[in-house]
Structure formats: C-alpha cells, structure tokens
Design a protein around this motif. Sequence first.
Motif, mmCIF file in Angstrom:
data_model
loop_
_atom_site.group_PDB
_atom_site.id
_atom_site.type_symbol
_atom_site.label_atom_id
_atom_site.label_comp_id
_atom_site.label_asym_id
_atom_site.label_seq_id
_atom_site.Cartn_x
_atom_site.Cartn_y
_atom_site.Cartn_z
ATOM 1 N N LYS A 228 -111.324 -32.693 65.980
ATOM 2 C CA LYS A 228 -112.679 -32.823 66.499
ATOM 3 C C LYS A 228 -113.707 -32.136 65.599
ATOM 4 O O LYS A 228 -114.898 -32.144 65.913
ATOM 5 N N HIS B 49 -117.785 -26.714 74.154
ATOM 6 C CA HIS B 49 -118.117 -27.814 73.255
ATOM 7 C C HIS B 49 -117.669 -27.635 71.808
ATOM 8 O O HIS B 49 -117.632 -28.607 71.053
ATOM 9 N N TYR C 98 -114.900 -33.040 62.811
ATOM 10 C CA TYR C 98 -115.891 -33.983 62.291
ATOM 11 C C TYR C 98 -117.020 -34.173 63.301
ATOM 12 O O TYR C 98 -118.188 -34.321 62.934
ATOM 13 N N TYR C 99 -116.659 -34.158 64.588
ATOM 14 C CA TYR C 99 -117.665 -34.345 65.639
ATOM 15 C C TYR C 99 -118.576 -33.122 65.715
ATOM 16 O O TYR C 99 -119.796 -33.252 65.845
ATOM 17 N N ASN D 200 -128.914 -38.630 71.724
ATOM 18 C CA ASN D 200 -128.802 -37.411 72.525
ATOM 19 C C ASN D 200 -130.048 -37.238 73.380
ATOM 20 O O ASN D 200 -131.161 -37.558 72.940
ATOM 21 N N HIS E 211 -120.956 -33.238 62.896
ATOM 22 C CA HIS E 211 -121.980 -34.282 63.090
ATOM 23 C C HIS E 211 -123.026 -33.844 64.107
ATOM 24 O O HIS E 211 -124.235 -34.031 63.885
ATOM 25 N N GLU E 212 -122.599 -33.262 65.212
ATOM 26 C CA GLU E 212 -123.535 -32.909 66.278
ATOM 27 C C GLU E 212 -124.357 -31.656 65.961
ATOM 28 O O GLU E 212 -125.534 -31.589 66.314
#
Length: 429
Positions: free
Chosen positions: A124, A116, A126-127, A28, A130-131
């Motif tokens: 989504k 987002h 899981y994303y 990132n 994670h982020e």
Amino acid sequence: MPDFVKDAIFEVGKNYLSPHGLIYISYNTYPGWKGKDVLRDLMLFAASNETALSIAAAKDIAKAEIDANGELSAKNKLAMAKGFCTALVDFSEKIGQDECYKLGISRHTINYAKEHVLTNNPEKDYYVMHEYFETFNDPCYFKDFVAKARSHGLDYVADTHLQTHFSQIFEAIPASMMPNDRIIKEQFGDFLLNKAFRCSILGLKESVLELFTAGGGLDGGVKKSVLQNLYLQAGFEYQNSPDGKLEIISKLNKAHKINPELKWLCDEFNALYPGTLSLKDLLEKYNQKQDIIWASVAHLLALGVIDFSAAPMRAPGYEGAKTRVKESLRGYISYFANTDAPVIGAANELNALISLSPLEAKVALLCDGRDLGKVLKGFKDIIKSSGQSLVQIQNGKQEKIEAPTDAAFKGLLDNILEKLSHAGYFEKI
C-alpha cells in the motif's frame, strides 16, 4: 492536479460529450479530508530535509539518501514519514490515553496515522505516496465541485455508488431537517458520513436538466419504468449463525447481512449468478409479491449488494469448440500474463477489481476454443516450465502439493476456469 488541469478536464467534457454522453471524475472531498490534510502536512513535515537532518536518529540515513539536488529520495521520504508516524503512535500508546489527555496531546492525528498510513502492508506504500506526497492535493466540498462543473456547462447526474443517494441515514433523519434540493441533500449526507472521496458522473447541463425534468434522475427516487428495464446481478452466501438462525451475506458487499425472509429472492439471484436477472421477468414470475420485490430490490440496490447493467449479461463456462476467451480481451489479459507487478488492476465485466495472477492469465489465453484436454495439457506445461508448485488450502493455510496427480491439476484448472467465467471473460464462438 493544479486548477488549470481541472478546468481543462471540465472543458473536455463540455466540448466532446455527445448529447447523452457521460464523464466520470473521482476526487477527494471534504469534510472527510480535513483530518487527512493535517496528516498530509505532518508527513510532508516529517519527510522534509530540515526535519530529517535535525533528528539525531535519522541523520546518517538522511545524509546517505540526499541526491545531487539536495533532496531526499522518494523512498526515503516515505520511510521518514512512516517512521515519524510510528514513533508518535508508539509513544502515545506507551503512555496511555489518560496521560495523553493530561498532557494535552491530540489523539486525532495519531489515530488518523494509525488508520490510514501504518497499515503494515508494504504493497500500500504506492497509495500512501500518491495521497500524501503529491504536489497537488486540494480536496473540495461536493457542492463546490458541482458549482464548478456547472460553470463549465456540465451538471451532476449521479454518483457511481447508489448508497450516496439512498443512504439509510436519509430515512432516519426527520423530514423537517431534510433539504429538498438534491445537491444540498447529498452535501448534507457527506457531512454526516464524513465522506472523503467521491466518484461523480457528469453530463451536459441541458441533457441533465432534461433527465431530471422527465423524472428519470436520482433525486430521491427512481421511476419503476427505469428499474424495470435494468438487469440485476447479485450473489449471496448462506450460513448458520451461533444462535441457529440463517445468515445471508452478500458476495458483493460482505458488510451487509440480508433479512433471512428474503432467501427466496436471493435464491433467484444465485441461480443466475454471475449472470444477470431481469427485474421484469422476476415481477412476472412472482406476480403476487410485486410490492415486496419492488421494496426489496430498491433496498438492496441502496445497500450496494446488487450490481446492474442496461443489457443482460451471461457468464458461460469454458467448453472447447463452443466458447473461448473474448477476442476483445486477449490484449488486456496478455498484459497480466507477462508481468508479476502490474500497474493496473484486473477487472470484471462490471469494472469491479478481481485478482488475476500471471498463471491464471496464461490459462485464459489457452482458452481459444481448443478442447479441455488440450487446455489441461497446456496448463501442466506452464507449471512445469515455470518451476511452479501446485498449492492447496488446508485448514485455512496454503500447502504445497507434493507429486500432484492428474486430479489435482484438473481440480485447480476447474477453479481457474470458474473464476474466469465469473469475471465474464468467455464468449460463445
């Protein structure tokens, strides 16, 4: 990840790369993650025990989810954070933008949450976890990443996306504003594009210096001799626009429409797609259009509508006794054949993600050189034993096929085999 792990990754590259080896690192970046940092802090704040237990509507839920260590479950943390973001967005939209402005409410974080996090797509989640909920997430500026790599004996070769190097923004900016140093130039581009993510390729410092000294690097251009040795892959779709003009749209990057005057060039790519086209052969075929070809290919590469490889790729279809699914891929495909919830994505020969259902993976494993009739029988057996139904797309909607005929089975099988062929999954026996 923590700093000592980052240092270890760089050291692995320094100690284990061959002289011309490469290491790929994704990360990132700022400035794009500056706004996301605030969103991450907001979500961690909303998902904390203290916040959860202090919001009346969440007290009962939170208490029920607190574990023996006094912590909320990960699932509940996500629900609390998304619920908080939803409430903020709903509130701001209810009172309207003008009232938000009068009250002094910043729309920045609210807009980020809407874009987002609140995607209305549970897959989504899981994303988002994670982020925004990882213990470590400290983005950096590209120039600082390169400086860190150089301190470990590595250097930056390129980004995996050529648009990073050849952005149309660079062509539009006055030359007096454009930095000469390639690292500063790309950092300048990151500011203009608000880039939040990078996929960088590194090599040993001395090897990278040798590459750029010889003029083979992506420091504002690529030598024709380098391009001429590449094999290019691209596919294009044609359609008529409302004004009656032809529209050419890339299959790889549908955000870009191609100049209709280049249809002849797009036809050349389509004739071999998903196989590759030799630029050298193309130049020889159209000897009178060499300048147009050079300019057009460079432009299409910069747009990200052409993939490329160092070796030719062919995508044979399935022919019993002549082709089979690649032996090297059988274990990989078996994984997707035996799970409904894979934790990795299936990819094609150029590492682009593709959708591969368990049914399609099982069909691929049948393609071991047996004749097409036996593959069709095996396909029918899979359908019958699993209790699945055949479906077709009608008027944009998925419909179940009642009492499917042999022709229906054959048609669906042909579609699957074409998809596997386009992914580069077959090889000649």
